[in-house]
Design a protein around this motif. Structure first.
Motif, PDB file in Angstrom:
ATOM      1  N   ALA A 101      -8.392 -28.458   8.372  1.00 27.93           N
ATOM      2  CA  ALA A 101      -7.793 -27.775   7.231  1.00 27.93           C
ATOM      3  C   ALA A 101      -7.798 -29.242   6.219  1.00 27.93           C
ATOM      4  O   ALA A 101      -7.875 -28.426   5.083  1.00 27.93           O
ATOM      5  CB  ALA A 101      -6.066 -27.618   7.496  1.00 27.93           C
TER       6      ALA A 101
ATOM      7  N   GLN B  10      -9.763 -30.890   5.467  1.00 29.98           N
ATOM      8  CA  GLN B  10     -11.396 -31.340   4.514  1.00 29.98           C
ATOM      9  C   GLN B  10     -11.870 -29.991   4.017  1.00 29.98           C
ATOM     10  O   GLN B  10     -12.076 -30.024   3.149  1.00 29.98           O
ATOM     11  CB  GLN B  10     -12.644 -31.187   6.153  1.00 29.98           C
ATOM     12  CG  GLN B  10     -13.673 -31.841   5.213  1.00 29.98           C
ATOM     13  CD  GLN B  10     -14.096 -32.682   4.845  1.00 29.98           C
ATOM     14  OE1 GLN B  10     -13.125 -33.727   4.819  1.00 29.98           O
ATOM     15  NE2 GLN B  10     -15.027 -33.398   4.299  1.00 29.98           N
ATOM     16  N   CYS B  11     -11.018 -28.841   4.378  1.00 30.21           N
ATOM     17  CA  CYS B  11     -11.196 -27.822   3.680  1.00 30.21           C
ATOM     18  C   CYS B  11     -10.962 -27.935   2.487  1.00 30.21           C
ATOM     19  O   CYS B  11     -11.351 -27.686   1.472  1.00 30.21           O
ATOM     20  CB  CYS B  11     -10.318 -26.818   4.938  1.00 30.21           C
ATOM     21  SG  CYS B  11     -11.772 -26.312   6.067  1.00 30.21           S
ATOM     22  N   GLU B  12      -8.953 -28.511   2.701  1.00 31.64           N
ATOM     23  CA  GLU B  12      -9.151 -28.253   1.145  1.00 31.64           C
ATOM     24  C   GLU B  12      -9.380 -29.635  -0.283  1.00 31.64           C
ATOM     25  O   GLU B  12      -9.691 -29.140  -0.770  1.00 31.64           O
ATOM     26  CB  GLU B  12      -7.747 -29.047   1.618  1.00 31.64           C
ATOM     27  CG  GLU B  12      -6.669 -29.213   0.557  1.00 31.64           C
ATOM     28  CD  GLU B  12      -5.586 -29.690   0.511  1.00 31.64           C
ATOM     29  OE1 GLU B  12      -4.622 -29.662  -0.509  1.00 31.64           O
ATOM     30  OE2 GLU B  12      -5.047 -30.230   1.512  1.00 31.64           O
TER      31      GLU B  12
ATOM     32  N   ALA C 250     -12.224 -27.806  -0.983  1.00 27.92           N
ATOM     33  CA  ALA C 250     -12.433 -26.049  -2.178  1.00 27.92           C
ATOM     34  C   ALA C 250     -12.141 -27.437  -3.314  1.00 27.92           C
ATOM     35  O   ALA C 250     -12.523 -26.639  -4.534  1.00 27.92           O
ATOM     36  CB  ALA C 250     -10.817 -25.221  -1.351  1.00 27.92           C
TER      37      ALA C 250
ATOM     38  N   ARG D 128     -15.050 -27.710  -5.255  1.00 22.93           N
ATOM     39  CA  ARG D 128     -15.458 -26.818  -5.464  1.00 22.93           C
ATOM     40  C   ARG D 128     -15.048 -26.126  -6.761  1.00 22.93           C
ATOM     41  O   ARG D 128     -15.339 -26.296  -7.958  1.00 22.93           O
ATOM     42  CB  ARG D 128     -15.514 -25.498  -4.395  1.00 22.93           C
ATOM     43  CG  ARG D 128     -16.157 -24.108  -4.428  1.00 22.93           C
ATOM     44  CD  ARG D 128     -17.505 -24.126  -4.327  1.00 22.93           C
ATOM     45  NE  ARG D 128     -18.138 -24.553  -5.529  1.00 22.93           N
ATOM     46  CZ  ARG D 128     -19.473 -25.251  -5.428  1.00 22.93           C
ATOM     47  NH1 ARG D 128     -19.941 -25.209  -3.885  1.00 22.93           N
ATOM     48  NH2 ARG D 128     -20.588 -25.242  -6.749  1.00 22.93           N
TER      49      ARG D 128
ATOM     50  N   ALA E  17     -16.148 -23.262   9.180  1.00 24.57           N
ATOM     51  CA  ALA E  17     -14.581 -23.440   8.002  1.00 24.57           C
ATOM     52  C   ALA E  17     -15.139 -24.178   6.627  1.00 24.57           C
ATOM     53  O   ALA E  17     -14.258 -23.688   5.482  1.00 24.57           O
ATOM     54  CB  ALA E  17     -13.546 -24.084   8.828  1.00 24.57           C
ATOM     55  N   TYR E  18     -16.298 -24.967   6.736  1.00 22.22           N
ATOM     56  CA  TYR E  18     -16.427 -25.732   5.355  1.00 22.22           C
ATOM     57  C   TYR E  18     -17.261 -25.146   4.819  1.00 22.22           C
ATOM     58  O   TYR E  18     -16.854 -24.907   3.309  1.00 22.22           O
ATOM     59  CB  TYR E  18     -17.229 -26.152   5.641  1.00 22.22           C
ATOM     60  CG  TYR E  18     -15.940 -28.228   6.755  1.00 22.22           C
ATOM     61  CD1 TYR E  18     -14.919 -27.980   6.812  1.00 22.22           C
ATOM     62  CD2 TYR E  18     -17.328 -28.555   7.157  1.00 22.22           C
ATOM     63  CE1 TYR E  18     -14.895 -28.960   7.720  1.00 22.22           C
ATOM     64  CE2 TYR E  18     -16.732 -30.138   7.744  1.00 22.22           C
ATOM     65  CZ  TYR E  18     -15.592 -30.359   8.305  1.00 22.22           C
ATOM     66  OH  TYR E  18     -15.251 -30.767   8.469  1.00 22.22           O
TER      67      TYR E  18
ATOM     68  N   ALA F  70     -14.561 -22.894   3.259  1.00 26.35           N
ATOM     69  CA  ALA F  70     -13.903 -23.239   1.759  1.00 26.35           C
ATOM     70  C   ALA F  70     -14.709 -23.643   0.045  1.00 26.35           C
ATOM     71  O   ALA F  70     -13.820 -24.028  -0.383  1.00 26.35           O
ATOM     72  CB  ALA F  70     -13.267 -25.173   3.070  1.00 26.35           C
ATOM     73  N   GLY F  71     -15.639 -23.516   0.722  1.00 25.91           N
ATOM     74  CA  GLY F  71     -17.068 -23.743  -0.903  1.00 25.91           C
ATOM     75  C   GLY F  71     -18.235 -24.539  -0.566  1.00 25.91           C
ATOM     76  O   GLY F  71     -19.374 -24.792  -1.304  1.00 25.91           O
TER      77      GLY F  71
END
Length: 278
Positions: free
Chosen positions: A129, A131-133, A136, A139, A178-179, A182-183
């Protein structure tokens, strides 16, 4: 080509088609020009080589301003698109990653590698979560600038030997999925060159796969047939260059001879390469 948007579109297109994007990673303006002159379609930096050349250790220890200054020097030295290895984004927070990406674009690069290794954390990798933030945020910063930046999400499960080897492929694909959501535009999995794993990774991804290659790895063409879209040399070119410097010094201080310097690029050739306008 001077328009940043056009370079970004071109760089993105190099990940498609039949020809694998081969990247001999650079760490300064001179190495960038040498690689471009050898026929590179794009230039990629190596964070390790950049850090060493600036007197720092790799792994989140280089200052953002130093990194951005180096990126600007590389982009100014070549005509082809440049993608920058920005490690963890040179920031502790997602907002900080966004600031770094804005700086990368201002420096003239059109791609970034953003890794999930957590060099100063309690675990070797960031939580998904988190790393996804960060992805994002990268991006969003690019979108705000109106540039289709290629975000290459690096998954360090294999490089850091994280978890049970029996479930490492699944963990890698789960993180990668997931990544991408996230973009991320591509996925980089260093530490993997065996044909079975490369094939499985490529087959499990909806975006281009980047692998790290070197001596003993399959050829670029073979990795392409396995499904890789992008093959990088990472820090190995810088490592080889510094090995020459060490051999030359050890020979000089030992035998007092100079054979390590027997096959140089001539002074005139290097000087002419750097003198040529861009």
């Amino acid at each position: 080509m001077t328009n940043l948007h056009d370079k970004a579109v071109l760089f993105r297109s190099l990940h498609a088609g039949d020809q694998v994007l081969a990247l001999a990673n650079v760490w300064d303006a001179a190495s960038a020009r040498l690689v471009e002159a050898a026929g590179a379609r794009a230039i990629a930096t190596t964070s390790a080589g950049v850090c060493w050349g600036l007197g720092a250790a790799d792994g989140g220890r280089l200052g953002r301003d130093q990194a951005l200054d180096l990126i600007a020097r590389v982009t100014s030295a070549v005509r082809v698109p440049v993608t920058a290895d920005i490690e963890n984004g040179y920031a502790d927070t997602a907002d900080g990653v966004a600031e770094t990406v804005a700086g990368v674009l201002a420096a003239g690069a059109v791609g970034v590698n953003l890794e999930d290794a957590h060099h100063f954390g309690d675990s070797p990798l960031r939580a998904v979560a988190d790393q996804c933030e960060r992805i994002a945020a990268a991006r969003a910063a690019a979108d705000a600038a109106g540039i289709p930046l290629f975000v290459n999400a690096r998954v360090d499960t294999y490089l850091c030997a994280v978890g049970d080897p029996a479930t490492r492929l699944r963990e890698t694909l789960d993180r990668a999925t997931a990544y991408v959501a996230a973009g991320a535009d591509g996925v980089f999995v260093p530490g993997v060159t065996d044909p079975r794993t490369v094939t499985a990774l490529a087959g499990g991804l909806a975006v281009p796969l980047n692998v790290l290659a070197g001596p003993g790895a399959p050829t670029v063409a073979e990795l392409g047939r396995l499904g890789a879209a992008r093959v990088s040399l990472g820090s190995s070119v810088a490592e080889a260059a510094y090995a020459v410097a060490r051999r030359a010094a050890e020979e000089l201080f030992g035998a007092g001879t100079y054979t390590a310097l027997a096959e140089p690029i001539a002074y005139h050739d290097l000087n002419s390469l750097m003198h040529a306008p861009r």
